[in-house]
Design a protein around this motif. Structure first.
Motif, PDB file in Angstrom:
ATOM      1  N   VAL A 107       0.855  -1.191   0.000  1.00  0.00           N
ATOM      2  CA  VAL A 107       0.000   0.000   0.000  1.00  0.00           C
ATOM      3  C   VAL A 107       0.891   1.242   0.000  1.00  0.00           C
ATOM      4  O   VAL A 107       2.052   1.179   0.394  1.00  0.00           O
ATOM      5  CB  VAL A 107      -0.922   0.040   1.234  1.00  0.00           C
ATOM      6  CG1 VAL A 107      -1.931  -1.086   1.181  1.00  0.00           C
ATOM      7  CG2 VAL A 107      -0.112  -0.011   2.523  1.00  0.00           C
ATOM      8  N   THR A 108       0.335   2.380  -0.441  1.00  0.00           N
ATOM      9  CA  THR A 108       1.127   3.609  -0.431  1.00  0.00           C
ATOM     10  C   THR A 108       1.019   4.327   0.911  1.00  0.00           C
ATOM     11  O   THR A 108       2.011   4.670   1.520  1.00  0.00           O
ATOM     12  CB  THR A 108       0.691   4.581  -1.553  1.00  0.00           C
ATOM     13  OG1 THR A 108      -0.538   4.127  -2.109  1.00  0.00           O
ATOM     14  CG2 THR A 108       1.764   4.653  -2.621  1.00  0.00           C
ATOM     15  N   ASN A 109      -0.215   4.487   1.363  1.00  0.00           N
ATOM     16  CA  ASN A 109      -0.376   5.141   2.660  1.00  0.00           C
ATOM     17  C   ASN A 109      -0.781   4.112   3.693  1.00  0.00           C
ATOM     18  O   ASN A 109      -1.949   3.722   3.794  1.00  0.00           O
ATOM     19  CB  ASN A 109      -1.441   6.243   2.534  1.00  0.00           C
ATOM     20  CG  ASN A 109      -1.507   7.084   3.799  1.00  0.00           C
ATOM     21  OD1 ASN A 109      -1.235   6.578   4.899  1.00  0.00           O
ATOM     22  ND2 ASN A 109      -1.864   8.335   3.661  1.00  0.00           N
ATOM     23  N   GLY A 110       0.189   3.668   4.452  1.00  0.00           N
ATOM     24  CA  GLY A 110       0.000   2.541   5.355  1.00  0.00           C
ATOM     25  C   GLY A 110      -1.161   2.659   6.321  1.00  0.00           C
ATOM     26  O   GLY A 110      -2.158   1.930   6.199  1.00  0.00           O
ATOM     27  N   PRO A 111      -1.068   3.584   7.280  1.00  0.00           N
ATOM     28  CA  PRO A 111      -2.081   3.648   8.325  1.00  0.00           C
ATOM     29  C   PRO A 111      -3.491   3.851   7.782  1.00  0.00           C
ATOM     30  O   PRO A 111      -4.441   3.188   8.225  1.00  0.00           O
ATOM     31  CB  PRO A 111      -1.635   4.848   9.164  1.00  0.00           C
ATOM     32  CG  PRO A 111      -0.182   4.983   8.906  1.00  0.00           C
ATOM     33  CD  PRO A 111       0.031   4.528   7.510  1.00  0.00           C
ATOM     34  N   SER A 128      -9.003   1.671   6.457  1.00  0.00           N
ATOM     35  CA  SER A 128     -10.062   1.415   5.479  1.00  0.00           C
ATOM     36  C   SER A 128     -10.313  -0.076   5.329  1.00  0.00           C
ATOM     37  O   SER A 128     -11.458  -0.536   5.295  1.00  0.00           O
ATOM     38  CB  SER A 128      -9.678   2.000   4.118  1.00  0.00           C
ATOM     39  OG  SER A 128      -9.228   3.326   4.261  1.00  0.00           O
ATOM     40  N   VAL A 129      -9.203  -0.830   5.250  1.00  0.00           N
ATOM     41  CA  VAL A 129      -9.332  -2.291   5.099  1.00  0.00           C
ATOM     42  C   VAL A 129     -10.091  -2.877   6.276  1.00  0.00           C
ATOM     43  O   VAL A 129     -11.028  -3.679   6.106  1.00  0.00           O
ATOM     44  CB  VAL A 129      -7.928  -2.943   4.963  1.00  0.00           C
ATOM     45  CG1 VAL A 129      -8.002  -4.457   5.159  1.00  0.00           C
ATOM     46  CG2 VAL A 129      -7.328  -2.625   3.605  1.00  0.00           C
ATOM     47  N   GLY A 149      -2.354  -6.038  10.662  1.00  0.00           N
ATOM     48  CA  GLY A 149      -1.318  -5.040  10.919  1.00  0.00           C
ATOM     49  C   GLY A 149      -0.607  -4.597   9.667  1.00  0.00           C
ATOM     50  O   GLY A 149      -1.024  -4.916   8.547  1.00  0.00           O
ATOM     51  N   MET A 150       0.489  -3.863   9.898  1.00  0.00           N
ATOM     52  CA  MET A 150       1.307  -3.355   8.809  1.00  0.00           C
ATOM     53  C   MET A 150       2.713  -3.865   9.008  1.00  0.00           C
ATOM     54  O   MET A 150       3.151  -4.051  10.122  1.00  0.00           O
ATOM     55  CB  MET A 150       1.380  -1.816   8.884  1.00  0.00           C
ATOM     56  CG  MET A 150       0.256  -1.118   8.226  1.00  0.00           C
ATOM     57  SD  MET A 150       0.414   0.666   8.390  1.00  0.00           S
ATOM     58  CE  MET A 150       1.566   0.986   9.645  1.00  0.00           C
TER      59      MET A 150
END
Lengths: 347, 280
Positions: A272-276, A281-282, A297-298
């Motif tokens: 993803v480009t914008n992690g948080p 959204s997910v 998580g990320m």
């Protein structure tokens, strides 16, 4: 300043199913005093590259220079400035550690006294003092690799080639060998190493060339390569694999590329480009669809993700078996993949 | 683990001239001799096999095979010597194949050494091993009644010729060793070649006792010429007439030509092959 330079290396082998391109126009450039890692699965062309640069194999096409010496035109002079160690350039099992090093010293024409002095010195430096006068036959795997590496260092070469230096070693021996290599580089040696281990490239290399199908498919520092894959990856673990398809749909919505499903079908991840923000959204969409999560998580991408992205195959799947071709990314790999993922727990 | 590279780290001298060629060859020979010393199984094989052959043939066939003008043990010894040195030379082949497989050849080929040194070291040390076998065989031969009837000079010439032949044949086998895929292949393949070569000859029976086709092969077989020459030099030929074939009538010339051809063809061929081989 560049010390290793290779241009357009091509090497074909004949096989029953037609010619095989071991090297297919490979370019390489290594600045003096740095560590370059060639990363790729078995059969990618790593070993052939090392063999060409160490004068063992002549390429069908291309050129190479090491420290200004034309490798193909003057192999003898090339051999004076390089040291080679790895799974193929071995030591003699029947000789003791000391005898192996002394023989190598003599073959570099160091002279009897100097050769023996250097052999003893290396045996001591590599913590083999106690075992140095026993035949290598009885050495442990880690000791063997150390004496092998010592063999490459008899004349303190400017350029060191290490072909899969830690393959098959236990973690402790691996760490010890990494320490030795790091010290060498601090003292100015240029190192070209091949590895199947992403962690090894990550730990040791200033610069990584990812090789597949006999050519370099990506190049850069570990961080640069990881950026190519995307800043972060969102990872979700499902309670049951039944919800997999719906989860893939949701991750596709917010991700940059195709989501990757683990072999058990319960973990899905995507770059993803914008992690948080993507994670939020997910999670919202998953909740709205009533999908139960085990974990989410990320994480930062690993070199494994890089390799998967670049070649459509995971290194770990291919590492053990050169003939095995895993499916394209996103489908189920034939062998279970064991990713080590440290997840930041979402709030 | 600090300072891997010592302050006074050595510098590599350029490798040129006869001196480095000689010292490279010696360094590899020494390595191979250490190996013989450290592998008792190899040494035991090199010692026991000739003893076994001498005893088996002289005691088992001695009573059954008649040789005109002398007893079978006298006739047999030159044949056993020739067979043993020919078989001994195959070791050069399997050793090259093993070194290639184990990656030692790759190590040597990344060193600035003379490209003939590995082969010279190999054939030298196998000559030593063959020499040891010869001494053991002679001692065993004396024990079962073999006697030399030639002059000491003829005796030494015979021994020298046998060893020279084995040395030249080592180069042939070394080339085979560098051409096969695995060390096992060379062992199997060499038996297929060497058994006919040594048995269809005058080594164990006078060649005139053989069926026509085999007799012709035996008479033109260079091993027969070697055996014939050694037998004459040791004074063991008895009254068996020498076959009326040029290669037997002029057996010494035939052997010398054979040795020269093997060396002239296979030494350069081996070196060229060595310069391009690698483990994978």
């Amino acid at each position: 300043m560049t010390i290793i330079e290779a241009r357009g290396l091509t090497k074909r082998y004949k096989s029953k199913s037609g010619p095989v391109h071991a090297l297919d126009g490979l370019d390489l450039s290594v600045p003096r005093g740095t560590v370059k890692a060639l990363l790729g699965p078995n059969g990618a062309g790593k070993t052939t590259t090392v063999k060409v640069l160490t004068t063992l194999t002549r390429p069908d096409e291309g050129s190479a220079t090491i420290a200004g010496i034309d490798v193909l035109a003057d192999p003898r002079a090339t051999r004076r400035v390089i040291g080679v160690s790895g799974q193929y350039a071995a030591v003699d099992e029947n000789l003791t550690g000391f005898e192996n090093l002394d023989m190598i010293g003599r073959l570099y024409h160091l002279g009897r006294a100097e050769s023996q002095r250097r052999a003893r010195e290396l045996v001591d430096m590599f913590d083999l003092t106690a075992a140095g006068d026993r035949p290598v036959k009885g050495f442990s795997g880690g000791m063997r690799r150390r004496i092998d590496l010592a063999g490459a260092l008899v004349t303190n070469p400017e350029v060191l080639f290490l072909d899969e230096p830690t393959t098959g070693l236990d973690p402790r021996s691996r760490l010890s060998l990494w320490g030795i290599i790091t010290d060498l580089v601090k003292e100015g040696t240029t190192v070209l190493l091949t590895t199947q281990y992403l962690e090894e490239a990550d730990q040791l290399a200033d610069d990584i060339s990812v090789i597949d199908g006999g050519r370099v498919i990506a190049e850069g520092t570990s961080d640069q390569l990881k950026e190519q894959v995307g800043g972060h990856r969102v990872v979700v673990s499902l309670m049951t694999s039944d919800a997999r398809e719906e989860a893939v749909r949701i991750l596709t919505r917010y991700g940059d590329g195709e989501p990757v499903v683990s072999s058990d079908g319960r973990t899905v991840d995507v770059g993803v480009t914008n992690g948080p923000q993507s994670l939020q959204s997910v999670l919202a969409d998953l909740e709205a669809s009533g999908i139960e999560l085990h974990d989410a998580g990320m994480r930062r991408p690993t070199l494994d993700d890089v390799f998967l992205r670049l070649t459509g195959r995971s290194t770990e799947v291919n590492a053990g078996d050169p003939d095995e071709t895993a499916g394209p990314s996103g489908t189920k790999p034939k062998k279970p993949k064991k990713p080590k993922r440290s997840k930041e727990k979402a709030a | 683990m600090t300072a891997v590279i010592a302050p006074g780290s050595p510098r590599v001298a350029p490798a040129t001239g006869v001196a480095s060629w000689f010292s490279d060859g010696w360094a590899v020979t020494k390595r191979n001799l250490i190996k013989i010393k450290r592998s008792p199984d190899m040494l035991i094989f090199a010692v026991l096999q000739p003893i076994m052959f001498v005893l088996l043939f002289s005691q088992v066939y001695g009573g059954a095979i008649a040789v005109k003008g002398t007893d079978y043990t006298q006739f047999l010894m030159a044949g056993i010597f020739a067979q043993t040195v020919v078989f001994g030379a195959t070791f050069s082949g399997s050793a090259m194949a093993n070194d290639l497989k184990n990656g030692i050849i790759d190590r040597f080929r990344t060193l600035p050494m003379s490209s003939s040194a590995v082969l010279i070291g190999r054939t030298n040390s196998d000559l030593v091993l063959n020499g040891i076998s010869m001494v053991i065989m002679m001692a065993t031969g004396f024990a079962v009644g073999w006697r030399v009837n030639g002059t000491p000079l003829e005796f030494l010439a015979g021994v020298g010729l046998l060893l020279l032949f084995s040395y030249a044949f080592s180069w042939v086998m070394a080339l085979l060793g560098m051409s096969v895929k695995s060390p096992e292949t060379i062992n199997n393949a060499s038996f297929m070649i060497l058994f006919p070569l040594t048995f269809v000859s005058n080594a164990f029976v006078p060649s005139d006792t053989l069926p026509t086709a085999l007799r012709i092969f035996a008479e033109w077989n260079p091993v027969s010429s070697l055996v014939q020459t050694a037998r004459e030099l040791f004074g063991n030929e008895g009254s068996t007439p020498t076959p009326d074939v040029w290669t037997q009538q002029h057996s010494l010339a035939t052997v010398l030509i054979g040795i020269a051809v093997m060396l002239v063809v296979f030494v350069p061929w081996c070196i060229r092959r060595y310069e391009s081989i690698s483990s994978r």
